[in-house]
Design an enzyme around this catalytic site. Structure first.
Site: not given
Ligand code: ADE
Ligand code: ZN
Length: 329
Positions: A16, A18, A196, A199, A277-278
């Site tokens: 996971h 991005h 997703h 969350e 994630d990011d």
């Molecule tokens: N796009 C990038 N990170 C995300 C996240 N945590 N939840 C939903 N969309 C995303």
């Molecule tokens: Zn994500």
């Protein structure tokens, strides 16, 4: 070997991530200058100060703004190459990454520029240090299903590079049912599906991702614990849940790491694993996520091994490769 050393050295996979979320502030500044793009920050310090999010929506606004500096194929290549080097540093041997084409095509960037830059960098990483990979194209759920169909047409042309389709962006108010036809067609065209769900959104979105979108994994899924029957189903089906601890704190899904429900999920024998994630926005790549959640929840070495083995099992490596890596863990 202590547990931190173990986390750093053990071979890992990430499921996971991005790619646009790996854009570090200094790289953002460099690209803004090179491509002559205005960004609403004077310096790196100001960027970092802006990374104080109150929820998913407040993060996405800045994240989409930051992505505007990516213009040329070489920009997507450099972004992805930088992440590949992080994989090497963190001993990630296999990664399955997301990209968000609509973020780029909606501002006039060709789909080919995006996918080719990402793909070429991952191919180079595979050749040079054996990193294996899959690419998953995400549909932005705040946009229309029609726009998603346009992306799917592009993905079909690049089926050799794109393995699956996912669903990301603003969860609440954009339920899986909005994309049922799009996912049906994606499956018909041979793409695996991911979404997703849970969350920030309710357990019903996890149910619907499974029942309406036929997903192979749920991204995040931490809200599942509010629904006992759902937990039983996820356990029975061994549905992978790609949990992202630092992301959940930055986006205030939990107040602090000590309150994160990962240990509860492990104890219920849910198929969970840790991801970043990011990472450029949430303060750390995979090893940092593992090290910090281990410390906050006092996870045992067996818990860590379970998380890492789950991740290999939930990946789309061949069975042979999975076994080979798991035996090393
Ligand atoms: N796009 C990038 N990170 C995300 C996240 N945590 N939840 C939903 N969309 C995303
Ligand atoms: Zn994500």
């Amino acid at each position: 070997m202590n547990i931190v050393e173990f986390i750093k050295k053990v071979p890992k996979t990430e499921l996971h991530l991005h790619i646009e979320g790996t854009l570090e502030p200094d790289h953002m500044f460099k690209l803004a200058k090179k491509n002559n793009i205005f960004i609403p920050f004077k310096n790196i310090k100001e960027v970092k100060e802006a990374y104080n999010f109150s929820n998913l929506e407040s993060f996405l606004k800045i994240y989409y703004e930051g992505s505007k500096v990516l213009i040329k194929e070489e920009d997507f290549f450099d972004l992805t190459w930088a992440y590949a080097l992080k994989c090497k540093e963190d001993n990630i041997v296999h990664t399955e990454i997301f990209f968000d084409p609509q973020t780029h095509t909606n501002r006039g960037i060709n789909f080919e520029i995006v996918i080719n830059g990402i793909y070429k960098a991952l191919q180079k990483a595979n050749k040079e240090f054996g990193l294996s990979f899959k690419i998953i194209m995400c549909f932005l759920r705040h946009l229309s299903e029609k726009s998603g169909f346009e992306m799917l047409d592009h993905a079909i042309v690049h089926k050799d590079k794109i393995f699956g389709v996912g669903l990301d962006s603003s969860e609440i108010g954009n339920p899986p049912s909005k994309f049922q036809k799009l996912f049906k067609k994606s499956i018909e065209k041979g793409f695996l599906t991911f979404a997703h769900a849970g969350e920030e959104g309710p357990p019903e979105y996890i149910w619907d991702s499974i029942n309406l979108l036929n997903v192979k994994r749920i991204d995040h899924g931490v809200q599942c614990l509010h629904d006992k029957i759902l937990v039983e189903k996820l356990c029975k089906d061994k549905t992978p849940l790609t949990v992202c601890p630092l992301s959940n704190i930055k986006l205030r899904v939990f107040n602090k790491l000590k309150e994160h429900n990962l240990k509860k999920m492990l104890d219920k024998k849910l198929m969970v694993m840790v991801n970043s994630d990011d990472p450029a926005y949430f303060g750390g790549y995979l090893n940092k996520n593992l090290i910090e959640i281990q410390s906050a929840l006092n996870l045992s070495i067996d818990d860590i091994k379970t998380l890492i083995i789950n991740s290999f099992k939930a990946s789309f490596l061949t069975e042979e490769k999975k076994m080979e890596w798991i035996s090393k863990v």
